[in-house]
Scaffold this motif. Structure first.
Motif, short mmCIF file in Angstrom:
data_model
loop_
_atom_site.label_atom_id
_atom_site.label_comp_id
_atom_site.label_asym_id
_atom_site.label_seq_id
_atom_site.Cartn_x
_atom_site.Cartn_y
_atom_site.Cartn_z
N MET A 162 -9.32 -13.40 -1.78
CA MET A 162 -7.97 -13.74 -2.26
C MET A 162 -6.92 -12.89 -1.55
SD MET A 162 -7.88 -11.85 -5.98
CE MET A 162 -9.62 -11.50 -6.26
N LYS A 163 -5.68 -13.39 -1.52
CA LYS A 163 -4.60 -12.64 -0.88
C LYS A 163 -3.94 -11.72 -1.91
CE LYS A 163 -2.97 -16.42 0.98
NZ LYS A 163 -1.99 -17.32 1.64
N ILE A 164 -3.05 -10.91 -1.44
CA ILE A 164 -2.50 -9.85 -2.29
C ILE A 164 -1.72 -10.41 -3.48
CG2 ILE A 164 -0.30 -9.51 -1.07
CD1 ILE A 164 -0.90 -6.44 -1.36
N GLY A 165 -1.08 -11.56 -3.28
CA GLY A 165 -0.30 -12.16 -4.37
C GLY A 165 -1.19 -12.52 -5.55
N GLU A 166 -2.33 -13.07 -5.23
CA GLU A 166 -3.25 -13.48 -6.30
C GLU A 166 -3.82 -12.24 -7.00
OE1 GLU A 166 -6.33 -16.10 -4.96
OE2 GLU A 166 -7.29 -16.11 -6.95
N LEU A 167 -4.21 -11.26 -6.20
CA LEU A 167 -4.73 -10.02 -6.78
C LEU A 167 -3.68 -9.40 -7.70
CD1 LEU A 167 -6.98 -7.90 -6.86
CD2 LEU A 167 -5.85 -6.74 -4.97
N SER A 168 -2.44 -9.45 -7.25
CA SER A 168 -1.36 -8.90 -8.05
C SER A 168 -1.26 -9.61 -9.40
CB SER A 168 -0.05 -9.03 -7.27
OG SER A 168 1.05 -8.76 -8.11
N LYS A 169 -1.31 -10.93 -9.34
CA LYS A 169 -1.16 -11.70 -10.57
C LYS A 169 -2.33 -11.47 -11.52
CE LYS A 169 2.05 -15.27 -9.32
NZ LYS A 169 2.09 -16.31 -8.30
N THR A 170 -3.53 -11.55 -10.98
CA THR A 170 -4.68 -11.43 -11.89
C THR A 170 -4.85 -10.01 -12.41
OG1 THR A 170 -6.08 -11.25 -9.93
CG2 THR A 170 -6.02 -13.38 -11.00
N SER A 171 -4.41 -9.03 -11.63
CA SER A 171 -4.59 -7.64 -12.07
C SER A 171 -3.41 -7.11 -12.87
CB SER A 171 -4.79 -6.73 -10.86
OG SER A 171 -3.57 -6.61 -10.14
N GLY A 172 -2.26 -7.71 -12.65
CA GLY A 172 -1.08 -7.21 -13.33
C GLY A 172 -0.42 -6.04 -12.63
N CYS A 173 -0.96 -5.67 -11.45
CA CYS A 173 -0.31 -4.64 -10.63
C CYS A 173 0.65 -5.31 -9.66
CB CYS A 173 -1.34 -3.88 -9.80
SG CYS A 173 -2.34 -2.73 -10.74
N SER A 174 1.77 -4.69 -9.41
CA SER A 174 2.70 -5.29 -8.46
C SER A 174 2.12 -5.18 -7.05
CB SER A 174 4.04 -4.58 -8.50
OG SER A 174 3.98 -3.38 -7.78
N ILE A 175 2.58 -6.07 -6.19
CA ILE A 175 2.12 -6.07 -4.80
C ILE A 175 2.37 -4.72 -4.14
CG2 ILE A 175 2.64 -7.03 -2.53
CD1 ILE A 175 2.99 -9.74 -3.83
N GLN A 176 3.54 -4.17 -4.38
CA GLN A 176 3.86 -2.87 -3.77
C GLN A 176 2.92 -1.79 -4.26
OE1 GLN A 176 6.15 -5.00 -5.19
NE2 GLN A 176 8.21 -4.20 -4.78
N THR A 177 2.59 -1.86 -5.53
CA THR A 177 1.69 -0.84 -6.09
C THR A 177 0.31 -0.93 -5.44
OG1 THR A 177 2.86 -0.86 -8.17
CG2 THR A 177 0.63 -0.03 -8.22
N ILE A 178 -0.17 -2.14 -5.24
CA ILE A 178 -1.47 -2.32 -4.59
C ILE A 178 -1.45 -1.72 -3.19
CG2 ILE A 178 -3.10 -4.03 -3.69
CD1 ILE A 178 -2.19 -5.87 -6.02
N ARG A 179 -0.38 -2.05 -2.45
CA ARG A 179 -0.29 -1.49 -1.10
C ARG A 179 -0.18 0.03 -1.15
NH1 ARG A 179 2.79 -6.62 1.19
NH2 ARG A 179 4.64 -5.87 0.15
N TYR A 180 0.51 0.52 -2.16
CA TYR A 180 0.66 1.97 -2.33
C TYR A 180 -0.69 2.63 -2.60
CZ TYR A 180 2.00 6.37 -4.54
OH TYR A 180 2.10 7.69 -4.89
N TYR A 181 -1.48 2.05 -3.47
CA TYR A 181 -2.82 2.59 -3.75
C TYR A 181 -3.66 2.63 -2.49
CZ TYR A 181 -1.98 2.25 -8.82
OH TYR A 181 -1.49 2.40 -10.09
N GLU A 182 -3.51 1.59 -1.69
CA GLU A 182 -4.26 1.56 -0.43
C GLU A 182 -3.83 2.72 0.48
OE1 GLU A 182 -4.00 -2.22 1.60
OE2 GLU A 182 -4.18 -1.24 3.55
N LYS A 183 -2.53 2.89 0.59
CA LYS A 183 -2.00 3.96 1.44
C LYS A 183 -2.49 5.33 0.97
CE LYS A 183 2.51 4.83 1.59
NZ LYS A 183 3.28 6.06 1.88
N GLU A 184 -2.57 5.48 -0.35
CA GLU A 184 -2.99 6.76 -0.91
C GLU A 184 -4.50 6.95 -0.90
OE1 GLU A 184 -0.81 9.27 -1.98
OE2 GLU A 184 0.51 7.96 -0.84
N GLY A 185 -5.20 5.93 -0.43
CA GLY A 185 -6.65 6.06 -0.31
C GLY A 185 -7.40 5.80 -1.59
N LEU A 186 -6.76 5.15 -2.56
CA LEU A 186 -7.46 4.83 -3.80
C LEU A 186 -8.17 3.49 -3.70
CD1 LEU A 186 -4.55 6.20 -5.71
CD2 LEU A 186 -6.83 6.60 -6.59
N LEU A 187 -7.61 2.62 -2.90
CA LEU A 187 -8.25 1.33 -2.62
C LEU A 187 -8.65 1.32 -1.15
CD1 LEU A 187 -5.95 -1.30 -4.37
CD2 LEU A 187 -8.33 -0.75 -4.94
N ALA A 188 -9.86 0.83 -0.89
CA ALA A 188 -10.31 0.75 0.51
C ALA A 188 -9.43 -0.22 1.28
CB ALA A 188 -11.76 0.29 0.54
#
Lengths: 129, 129
Positions: free
Chosen positions: B1-27
């Motif tokens: 799935m793309k980031i928009g879908e992940l955002s919707k199903t998880s309830g995390c904003s798209i920016q937050t997901i990208r932020y977690y990735e940058k911080e090394g919390l998400l691969a």
DNA sequence: CTTGACTCTATAGTTACTATATGTTTTATA
DNA sequence: TATAAAACATATAGTAACTATAGAGTCAAG
């Protein structure tokens, strides 16, 4: 007195005092010939007021409003009351949240079964669900 | 799935997901031909794990440690337990503080005597002392 | 007259995001 | 097929309330 003394007697760090000044919470103090800040007892009291408000977790923007209100003694104190009530509402909300946090964390801690491995650790399991 | 879908199903904003990735919390996820992030169900679960930890107010740095520990299933879960206990200590401390705040704010609110002026307002008086 | 303590300004870092600007890719419609 | 809209990309700045640092100026004591 100079900023170092104000800092010591008030318990606010020097940087914080300068920061409050920059944010408009403390009036620009007089300056010595060599450009050092010179504070009066009045400034000291203003700083204490801010400190007291901060100890109640009132945000700087609201403290600024309180200071403005303080300088209009003849006006109604309704807005002051509203501001404090809002702060109280916030505190109550946060307390509720923390209670829930505490409960979950305690439950988790109790499922750890210390001495075992991460694989079987109850904490990780509950975080995973 | 793309980031928009992940955002919707998880309830995390798209920016937050990208932020977690940058911080090394998400691969770092795979990418589509056009460089869009592509997520698996595993990534989704990892995000849920982070979300759950955050709902317990666990700081990102500690979540990062938990994730690392999670990936060493054979190690002792002692550090996990310590981490959670620390979090609990923090929560307890903050709760105590909030209780004190609440008390003082309530007392202040009760001294307002609404309808009067700022000059005579009990709230301002107590903040001044 | 120099040393050390104190002060000055300006700038960057902290936490966990959110918001914005600008540009690219994909999808849907005409 | 052309094009417009939606979704995505990166990079950067803003938030709150400070704290920390760099580099320079001021002042009192020895």
């Amino acid at each position: 007195m100079k900023i170092g003394e104000l800092s010591k007697t008030s318990g606010c760090s020097i940087q914080t005092i300068r920061y409050y000044e920059k944010e408009g919470l403390l009036a620009d103090p007089e300056r010595s010939e060599g450009n050092f800040r010179l504070y009066s007892n009045k400034a000291m009291k203003e700083l204490e007021f801010i400190k007291h408000c901060r100890s109640l977790d009132i945000p700087l923007a609201n403290i600024k409003r309180l200071i403005e209100l303080k300088n209009k003694p003849e006006e109604s104190c309704l807005s002051v009351n509203i501001l404090i009530e809002q702060q109280l509402t916030l505190v109550n909300k946060r307390m509720k949240e923390l209670k829930a946090l505490k409960k979950e964390l305690q439950q988790m801690a109790s499922t750890c079964g210390s001495g075992s491995t991460i694989e079987t650790c109850g904490i990780i399991k509950s975080l995973d669900s």
